[in-house]
Design a protein around this motif. Structure first.
Motif, PDB file in Angstrom:
ATOM      1  N   HIS A 123       0.828  -1.208   0.000  1.00  0.00           N
ATOM      2  CA  HIS A 123       0.000   0.000   0.000  1.00  0.00           C
ATOM      3  C   HIS A 123       0.860   1.254   0.000  1.00  0.00           C
ATOM      4  O   HIS A 123       0.456   2.275  -0.533  1.00  0.00           O
ATOM      5  CB  HIS A 123      -0.975   0.006   1.185  1.00  0.00           C
ATOM      6  N   ARG A 124       2.065   1.187   0.547  1.00  0.00           N
ATOM      7  CA  ARG A 124       2.944   2.366   0.597  1.00  0.00           C
ATOM      8  C   ARG A 124       3.264   2.896  -0.801  1.00  0.00           C
ATOM      9  O   ARG A 124       3.265   4.103  -1.016  1.00  0.00           O
ATOM     10  CB  ARG A 124       4.238   2.044   1.337  1.00  0.00           C
ATOM     11  N   HIS A 125       3.532   1.981  -1.729  1.00  0.00           N
ATOM     12  CA  HIS A 125       3.851   2.387  -3.105  1.00  0.00           C
ATOM     13  C   HIS A 125       2.629   3.012  -3.781  1.00  0.00           C
ATOM     14  O   HIS A 125       2.734   4.036  -4.458  1.00  0.00           O
ATOM     15  CB  HIS A 125       4.323   1.185  -3.944  1.00  0.00           C
ATOM     16  N   VAL A 126       1.493   2.387  -3.590  1.00  0.00           N
ATOM     17  CA  VAL A 126       0.258   2.886  -4.193  1.00  0.00           C
ATOM     18  C   VAL A 126      -0.125   4.232  -3.579  1.00  0.00           C
ATOM     19  O   VAL A 126      -0.524   5.154  -4.291  1.00  0.00           O
ATOM     20  CB  VAL A 126      -0.887   1.855  -4.042  1.00  0.00           C
ATOM     21  N   CYS A 127       0.046   4.356  -2.267  1.00  0.00           N
ATOM     22  CA  CYS A 127      -0.276   5.619  -1.605  1.00  0.00           C
ATOM     23  C   CYS A 127       0.648   6.750  -2.060  1.00  0.00           C
ATOM     24  O   CYS A 127       0.205   7.893  -2.190  1.00  0.00           O
ATOM     25  CB  CYS A 127      -0.224   5.464  -0.088  1.00  0.00           C
ATOM     26  N   ALA A 128       1.907   6.442  -2.322  1.00  0.00           N
ATOM     27  CA  ALA A 128       2.828   7.471  -2.825  1.00  0.00           C
ATOM     28  C   ALA A 128       2.341   7.993  -4.174  1.00  0.00           C
ATOM     29  O   ALA A 128       2.305   9.210  -4.410  1.00  0.00           O
ATOM     30  CB  ALA A 128       4.243   6.913  -2.943  1.00  0.00           C
ATOM     31  N   GLU A 129       1.957   7.102  -5.052  1.00  0.00           N
ATOM     32  CA  GLU A 129       1.443   7.507  -6.367  1.00  0.00           C
ATOM     33  C   GLU A 129       0.111   8.231  -6.227  1.00  0.00           C
ATOM     34  O   GLU A 129      -0.149   9.220  -6.907  1.00  0.00           O
ATOM     35  CB  GLU A 129       1.295   6.277  -7.266  1.00  0.00           C
ATOM     36  N   CYS A 130      -0.728   7.759  -5.321  1.00  0.00           N
ATOM     37  CA  CYS A 130      -2.030   8.389  -5.089  1.00  0.00           C
ATOM     38  C   CYS A 130      -1.840   9.835  -4.625  1.00  0.00           C
ATOM     39  O   CYS A 130      -2.536  10.738  -5.109  1.00  0.00           O
ATOM     40  CB  CYS A 130      -2.812   7.586  -4.050  1.00  0.00           C
ATOM     41  N   ALA A 131      -0.907  10.066  -3.709  1.00  0.00           N
ATOM     42  CA  ALA A 131      -0.652  11.425  -3.213  1.00  0.00           C
ATOM     43  C   ALA A 131      -0.240  12.343  -4.353  1.00  0.00           C
ATOM     44  O   ALA A 131      -0.710  13.483  -4.452  1.00  0.00           O
ATOM     45  CB  ALA A 131       0.429  11.399  -2.131  1.00  0.00           C
ATOM     46  N   GLU A 132       0.616  11.841  -5.237  1.00  0.00           N
ATOM     47  CA  GLU A 132       1.086  12.653  -6.363  1.00  0.00           C
ATOM     48  C   GLU A 132      -0.055  12.989  -7.329  1.00  0.00           C
ATOM     49  O   GLU A 132      -0.207  14.136  -7.748  1.00  0.00           O
ATOM     50  CB  GLU A 132       2.195  11.891  -7.099  1.00  0.00           C
ATOM     51  N   ILE A 133      -0.852  11.997  -7.666  1.00  0.00           N
ATOM     52  CA  ILE A 133      -1.959  12.212  -8.608  1.00  0.00           C
ATOM     53  C   ILE A 133      -3.025  13.112  -7.989  1.00  0.00           C
ATOM     54  O   ILE A 133      -3.551  14.010  -8.655  1.00  0.00           O
ATOM     55  CB  ILE A 133      -2.544  10.862  -9.076  1.00  0.00           C
ATOM     56  N   CYS A 134      -3.334  12.912  -6.715  1.00  0.00           N
ATOM     57  CA  CYS A 134      -4.329  13.760  -6.046  1.00  0.00           C
ATOM     58  C   CYS A 134      -3.886  15.218  -6.004  1.00  0.00           C
ATOM     59  O   CYS A 134      -4.700  16.116  -6.230  1.00  0.00           O
ATOM     60  CB  CYS A 134      -4.591  13.268  -4.627  1.00  0.00           C
ATOM     61  N   ALA A 135      -2.623  15.454  -5.721  1.00  0.00           N
ATOM     62  CA  ALA A 135      -2.112  16.827  -5.690  1.00  0.00           C
ATOM     63  C   ALA A 135      -2.226  17.467  -7.061  1.00  0.00           C
ATOM     64  O   ALA A 135      -2.640  18.634  -7.188  1.00  0.00           O
ATOM     65  CB  ALA A 135      -0.661  16.832  -5.208  1.00  0.00           C
ATOM     66  N   GLU A 136      -1.893  16.718  -8.101  1.00  0.00           N
ATOM     67  CA  GLU A 136      -1.995  17.225  -9.472  1.00  0.00           C
ATOM     68  C   GLU A 136      -3.453  17.497  -9.842  1.00  0.00           C
ATOM     69  O   GLU A 136      -3.776  18.522 -10.456  1.00  0.00           O
ATOM     70  CB  GLU A 136      -1.377  16.213 -10.439  1.00  0.00           C
ATOM     71  N   CYS A 137      -4.345  16.604  -9.443  1.00  0.00           N
ATOM     72  CA  CYS A 137      -5.769  16.765  -9.744  1.00  0.00           C
ATOM     73  C   CYS A 137      -6.334  17.988  -9.021  1.00  0.00           C
ATOM     74  O   CYS A 137      -7.089  18.767  -9.610  1.00  0.00           O
ATOM     75  CB  CYS A 137      -6.533  15.503  -9.357  1.00  0.00           C
ATOM     76  N   ALA A 138      -5.958  18.177  -7.769  1.00  0.00           N
ATOM     77  CA  ALA A 138      -6.425  19.349  -7.012  1.00  0.00           C
ATOM     78  C   ALA A 138      -6.004  20.639  -7.706  1.00  0.00           C
ATOM     79  O   ALA A 138      -6.817  21.556  -7.866  1.00  0.00           O
ATOM     80  CB  ALA A 138      -5.876  19.310  -5.586  1.00  0.00           C
ATOM     81  N   THR A 139      -4.759  20.692  -8.135  1.00  0.00           N
ATOM     82  CA  THR A 139      -4.237  21.881  -8.816  1.00  0.00           C
ATOM     83  C   THR A 139      -4.994  22.138 -10.113  1.00  0.00           C
ATOM     84  O   THR A 139      -5.369  23.276 -10.420  1.00  0.00           O
ATOM     85  CB  THR A 139      -2.730  21.724  -9.090  1.00  0.00           C
ATOM     86  N   ASP A 140      -5.241  21.075 -10.876  1.00  0.00           N
ATOM     87  CA  ASP A 140      -5.919  21.237 -12.165  1.00  0.00           C
ATOM     88  C   ASP A 140      -7.388  21.609 -11.986  1.00  0.00           C
ATOM     89  O   ASP A 140      -7.901  22.465 -12.712  1.00  0.00           O
ATOM     90  CB  ASP A 140      -5.772  19.970 -13.013  1.00  0.00           C
TER      91      ASP A 140
END
Length: 110
Positions: free
Chosen positions: A67-84
């Motif tokens: 889950h740590r690997h998936v959560c790292a990617e999730c954090a990155e995508i969520c931050a990008e989505c919030a910005t967009d």
């Protein structure tokens, strides 16, 4: 029954809330509004965000250390989505859900 750590449970809850916010915003608001809300890159990002959030929650519920690997990617995508979503506007619920999820997922990834 195994008890889930409260921080993990909070992250699961935030991931599922973000999944719901992104999917419902994209399918409702964005498709109905059109224009910049349905730009392919933006719409794909929202769909990717929804899916990675669902996947991260699933991995945490399963209890796998991956889950740590998936959560790292999730954090990155969520931050990008919030910005967009903030850039396009009129999607504050989605922006806030993405930011909360990114924050929790960063903690899970650490």
């Amino acid at each position: 029954m195994n008890r889930i750590d409260p921080k993990v449970q909070e992250c699961i809850d935030r991931c599922l809330a973000c999944y719901s916010a992104c999917l419902s915003t994209a399918m409702g608001h964005c498709l109905e509004t059109g224009g910049k809300h349905t730009e392919p890159a933006h719409f794909r990002l929202m769909m990717a965000c929804a899916e990675i959030c669902r996947t991260a929650a699933h991995f945490m519920l399963v209890g796998t250390r991956h889950h740590r690997h998936v959560c790292a990617e999730c954090a990155e995508i969520c931050a990008e989505c919030a910005t967009d979503c903030e850039r396009i506007g009129e999607m504050q619920d989605c922006v806030e859900a993405c930011r909360r999820c990114a924050e929790s997922c960063r903690l899970m990834a650490a």
